[in-house]
Design an enzyme around this catalytic site. Structure first.
Site, PDB file in Angstrom:
ATOM      1  N   MET A 210       0.997  -1.442  -0.134  1.00  0.00           N
ATOM      2  CA  MET A 210       0.010  -0.033   0.080  1.00  0.00           C
ATOM      3  C   MET A 210       1.016   1.380  -0.038  1.00  0.00           C
ATOM      4  O   MET A 210       0.648   2.175  -0.766  1.00  0.00           O
ATOM      5  CB  MET A 210      -0.731  -0.013   1.383  1.00  0.00           C
ATOM      6  CG  MET A 210      -1.823  -0.986   1.289  1.00  0.00           C
ATOM      7  SD  MET A 210      -2.901  -1.319   2.790  1.00  0.00           S
ATOM      8  CE  MET A 210      -3.910   0.185   2.752  1.00  0.00           C
ATOM      9  N   LYS A 300     -10.095  13.658  -9.037  1.00  0.00           N
ATOM     10  CA  LYS A 300      -9.957  14.351  -7.643  1.00  0.00           C
ATOM     11  C   LYS A 300      -9.226  15.263  -7.290  1.00  0.00           C
ATOM     12  O   LYS A 300      -8.322  15.581  -8.354  1.00  0.00           O
ATOM     13  CB  LYS A 300      -9.256  13.077  -6.944  1.00  0.00           C
ATOM     14  CG  LYS A 300     -10.152  11.835  -6.711  1.00  0.00           C
ATOM     15  CD  LYS A 300      -9.248  10.769  -5.924  1.00  0.00           C
ATOM     16  CE  LYS A 300     -10.128   9.565  -5.702  1.00  0.00           C
ATOM     17  NZ  LYS A 300     -11.357   9.510  -4.621  1.00  0.00           N
ATOM     18  N   ARG A 374     -16.220  -0.127  -6.789  1.00  0.00           N
ATOM     19  CA  ARG A 374     -17.818  -0.780  -6.995  1.00  0.00           C
ATOM     20  C   ARG A 374     -17.673  -1.531  -8.244  1.00  0.00           C
ATOM     21  O   ARG A 374     -18.371  -2.730  -8.580  1.00  0.00           O
ATOM     22  CB  ARG A 374     -18.921  -0.058  -6.560  1.00  0.00           C
ATOM     23  CG  ARG A 374     -19.094   0.948  -7.449  1.00  0.00           C
ATOM     24  CD  ARG A 374     -20.155   2.223  -6.728  1.00  0.00           C
ATOM     25  NE  ARG A 374     -19.417   2.964  -5.954  1.00  0.00           N
ATOM     26  CZ  ARG A 374     -20.091   3.943  -5.221  1.00  0.00           C
ATOM     27  NH1 ARG A 374     -21.408   3.878  -5.165  1.00  0.00           N
ATOM     28  NH2 ARG A 374     -19.348   4.596  -4.117  1.00  0.00           N
TER      29      ARG A 374
HETATM   30  N1  BES Z   1     -11.015   5.122  -3.348  1.00  0.00           N
HETATM   31  C1  BES Z   1     -11.863   6.165  -3.221  1.00  0.00           C
HETATM   32  C2  BES Z   1     -12.381   6.063  -1.909  1.00  0.00           C
HETATM   33  C3  BES Z   1     -11.356   6.660  -0.814  1.00  0.00           C
HETATM   34  C4  BES Z   1     -11.506   8.017  -0.253  1.00  0.00           C
HETATM   35  C5  BES Z   1     -10.596   5.469  -0.101  1.00  0.00           C
HETATM   36  C6  BES Z   1     -10.584   8.230   0.545  1.00  0.00           C
HETATM   37  C7  BES Z   1      -9.586   6.038   0.895  1.00  0.00           C
HETATM   38  C8  BES Z   1      -9.693   7.385   1.229  1.00  0.00           C
HETATM   39  C9  BES Z   1     -13.144   5.838  -4.066  1.00  0.00           C
HETATM   40  O1  BES Z   1     -12.990   5.087  -5.063  1.00  0.00           O
HETATM   41  C10 BES Z   1     -13.875   7.178  -4.349  1.00  0.00           C
HETATM   42  O2  BES Z   1     -13.253   8.165  -4.815  1.00  0.00           O
HETATM   43  N2  BES Z   1     -15.341   6.951  -4.036  1.00  0.00           N
HETATM   44  C11 BES Z   1     -15.998   8.350  -4.033  1.00  0.00           C
HETATM   45  C12 BES Z   1     -17.174   7.840  -4.310  1.00  0.00           C
HETATM   46  C13 BES Z   1     -18.357   9.173  -4.747  1.00  0.00           C
HETATM   47  C14 BES Z   1     -18.028   9.687  -6.010  1.00  0.00           C
HETATM   48  C15 BES Z   1     -19.981   8.295  -4.918  1.00  0.00           C
HETATM   49  C16 BES Z   1     -15.993   9.054  -2.758  1.00  0.00           C
HETATM   50  O3  BES Z   1     -16.014   8.553  -1.823  1.00  0.00           O
HETATM   51  O4  BES Z   1     -15.815  10.157  -2.850  1.00  0.00           O
HETATM   52 ZN    ZN Z   2     -12.479   6.522  -6.868  1.00  0.00          ZN
END
Ligand code: BES
Ligand code: ZN
Ligand code: ZN
Length: 529
Positions: A210, A300, A374
């Site tokens: 990781m 992001k 997902r």
């Molecule tokens: N990998 C991220 C989630 C994440 C965030 C893991 C912070 C560890 C620390 C995931 O793929 C993601 O970006 N999810 C989004 C979903 C949203 C767009 C519905 C999130 O959590 O913002």
């Molecule tokens: Zn993501």
């Protein structure tokens, strides 16, 4: 000769009697005639907080024996150094014993600490892990290459504290911390100590994968690293499935994420056959393996994006748990599945509103390309149903919302099986990782199945509300198994200073819980199915 806290005549006499006993401050100077870093061992001894008001040290049995060897001088020095040691606080003594040039005494907290049912963990074990980690790091700071560790009444927890506490990712630095090898002090509990070493090394493997940069741990590099770790086990088969295989499996959701990146995807499949019969129903682990999550076209923010190198934490923890299960020779069959790819923006990447088709035929509207985990898991979970599994357990750094809900205190567990929940929960109390049950209500399912263009949307229609729960509801659409659990490990992905026996960085949680869970399942003869 330095005993900074010594004032009394008795203390001066004691100082004369104990040649080369020097400092009771953590960073105290080395004694004259003894240089730090010289050959020899360090020793870490635990001491309980005093139950009486007399301030006398409550040694462990190892501490007691060592003090007897010194004719009570350790006890005397400790009492001269001030009030009893608090949990995780240390005093260092140099030159007390010729075999141990430096001795670290560390506070263990209450002697009778055990399961704390408010905290949902075994406090005694957590105290030992913390104390031993702190003590071993102090030995490392003194540049002593070997340390003997007091088992503190629980050699497994002590070994875990030592091996987890000393771990640091410094692979790419020219200047590295000195390597310290921890050993059990005494030999009575060797097998138990060794078990703790194996559990902790499993977690450290996940931490390593990781923490490593995404340009070092690409999907293929991840798979090769795991394959190399499993090479010596004759009862393990590793399949590194290439993109062509993924295509023939009709994993359209996984492929739609992978196609945005120049790095080819891999589907890693591990079969550990430790069970009495090779055809015994296996435990199936599935892990999200996004080796870098930029968010894709739904990019992001750049601040903190580097942490998304750990977005393969699900794959890292489940694969490391299988490596550990193999090392422990656990008597059960385990299959590990890890869809591995990057989530990148490009001319080939998923676009918001695109519709893709998962392995089970369900169509998915990709309303946010950052909800990519997902998509990988949908296909991997469909594939997991091919194995007549005893239970399917997936782990994923799935949602930022999970971190908002519980922070790093516990992994969120969404499960359709109370049997599975109980096993995971009991395992987590022992390991100190902690889990917390989260809902899989129809309420959330409606929010992902109410979708304009496809059978299901990859985000909830009320966007951020209950984000961890709508993600879990989405996964549920790809599960028919009676015993399934989804572990959202986004909150426990990294450690600042919350877990005192882990240094700052990627945490590798809850690898030990997955191992402990598998160990319990292997003993559960009433094979709930
Ligand atoms: N990998 C991220 C989630 C994440 C965030 C893991 C912070 C560890 C620390 C995931 O793929 C993601 O970006 N999810 C989004 C979903 C949203 C767009 C519905 C999130 O959590 O913002
Ligand atoms: Zn993501
Ligand atoms: Zn992600």
């Amino acid at each position: 000769m330095l005993l900074p806290c010594v004032r009394s005549v008795a203390a001066r006499r004691l100082a004369r009697d104990v040649p080369r006993a020097c400092s009771c401050s953590p960073q105290g100077p080395s004694p004259r005639g003894y240089s730090r870093g010289a050959a020899g061992k360090g020793l870490v001894l635990g001491v309980y907080s005093s139950e009486k008001n007399d301030g006398a040290a409550q040694f462990t049995s190892a501490g007691d024996a060592f003090d007897k060897l010194l004719a009570g001088k350790l006890r005397a020095l400790l009492s001269l150094c001030g009030p009893p040691l608090k949990k995780g606080k240390t005093r260092v003594f140099h030159g007390l014993h010729q075999d141990f040039p430096s001795v670290v005494v560390v506070g263990l907290g209450k002697k009778n600490a055990g399961i704390n049912d408010q905290e949902n963990w075994n406090e005694g074990k957590e105290n030992i892990r913390t104390a031993v980690a702190v003590g071993c790091r102090q030995i490392q700071d003194l540049e002593i290459p070997c340390v003997e560790v007091d088992p503190c009444g629980d050699a497994q927890a002590a070994a875990e504290g030592a091996v987890l506490g000393l771990h640091e990712y410094n692979e790419l630095k020219q200047k590295k911390k000195p390597v310290v090898t921890p050993q059990l002090h005494g030999s009575a509990e060797n097998a138990v100590w060794q078990k703790g070493v194996i559990y902790a090394e499993g977690q450290n493997l996940a931490r390593y994968l990781m923490e490593a940069p995404a340009n070092y741990i690409t999907p293929i590099k991840f798979a090769e690293h795991i394959e190399q770790k499993l090479r010596s086990f004759s009862n393990v088969k590793v399949h590194i499935r290439p993109e062509s295989w993924i295509t023939t499996q009709e994993m359209g959701a996984f492929l739609s994420v992978a196609k945005g990146s120049a790095e080819p995807p891999i589907f890693l499949e591990i079969h550990y056959l430790g069970g009495a019969n090779t055809n015994d129903s296996p435990l199936v682990f599935v892990g999200k393996g996004v080796t870098f999550d930029s968010g894709g076209i739904s990019l992001k923010p750049s601040s903190g994006m580097d942490a998304m190198r750990a977005d393969m934490g699900g794959a890292a923890t489940v694969c490391s748990a299988i490596v550990t299960a193999a090392a422990l020779k656990l008597p059960l069959n385990i299959i590990g599945l890890a869809p591995l790819c990057e989530n990148m923006p490009s001319g080939k990447a998923n676009k918001p509103g695109d519709v893709v088709r998962a392995k089970n035929g369900k169509t998915i509207q990709v309303d946010n390309t950052d909800a990519e985990g997902r998509l990988l898991l949908a296909d991997a979970l469909c594939y997991a149903h091919n194995f007549n599994a005893r239970a399917i357990v997936n782990a994923a750094t799935l949602t930022g919302a999970m971190d908002v809900a519980l922070g790093s205190a516990a992994t969120g567990v969404f499960t359709n099986s109370s049997w599975l929940w109980t096993h995971l929960y009991e395992a987590s109390i022992l390991t100190g990782d902690r889990v917390w049950r989260m809902p899989l209500f129809e309420h959330y399912t409606k929010q992902v199945t109410d979708c304009p263009l496809a059978d299901v949307s990859n985000i909830g229609k009320y966007s951020r509300a209950g984000g961890a729960c709508t993600a879990a509801a989405f996964l549920k659409e790809f599960v028919t198994a009676t015993h399934w659990a989804h572990l959202d490990i986004a909150g426990v992905m990294s450690n600042k200073d919350e877990v005192p026996y882990l240094r700052k960085g990627m945490a590798g949680r809850p690898t030990r819980t997955l191992v402990e869970f598998a160990a319990r399942l292997s003993q559960d003869s009433h094979n709930a199915k």
